[in-house]
Design a protein around this motif. Structure first.
Motif: not given
Length: 152
Positions: A24-29, A100-103, A134-141
């Motif tokens: 999959g693709q994970v993005s900030l948006a 990908l980096v998640l916080e 639970l996490a939020r996207v810091i750097s997408e990928g």
């Protein structure tokens, strides 16, 4: 030593079925592309719940305690991690794959839907953050099964 990404799951609508995918693709948006919950969280501006992650060991322990035989994806988490203890503190960062980096934003508290799946599962997922993070996207990928997962 890191762990590995053992599962990816998403749903296209509220209360819809979870579908597992190989990549999959994970993005900030939009968080995890194609996941209703990720997109909803991204659009709210706070992005506190773009993705949810669960440890394989935690899922298996909850299954053993409750007698639940359901697949991990029925727990409605996006990512299944094997071989790594996920951090239990907000602000910790998790890297997956090459970019990908998640916080971590908090604990993923099990809801009443878990008992609808199997009586006692909610209680079995409650101790020691067994329900995941639970996490939020810091750097997408991009992500794919068997990607390395590590604490940054």
């Amino acid at each position: 030593m890191g762990g590995r990404l053992a599962g990816i799951a998403r749903r296209d609508r509220p209360k819809g079925p979870m579908h597992t995918v190989d990549h999959g693709q994970v993005s900030l948006a939009e968080g995890l592309h194609g996941d209703f919950r990720s997109a909803l969280a991204s659009g709210k501006g706070t992005r506190k719940r773009q993705l949810s992650l669960i440890e394989g060991n935690s899922w298996r322990a909850a299954q053993a305690d409750s007698g639940c035989l359901a697949d991990w994806s029925e727990a409605r988490r996006n990512l299944l991690v094997e071989g790594l203890r996920l951090p239990r503190e907000p602000g910790a960062q998790i890297a997956i794959g090459s970019a990908l980096v998640l916080e971590v934003t908090g604990e993923c508290d099990p809801c009443e839907r878990m008992d609808a799946l199997h009586e006692g599962l909610r209680a079995a997922l409650t101790p020691d953050w067994r329900g995941g993070v639970l996490a939020r996207v810091i750097s997408e990928g991009p992500i794919a099964l068997d990607d390395e997962v590590r604490i940054v």
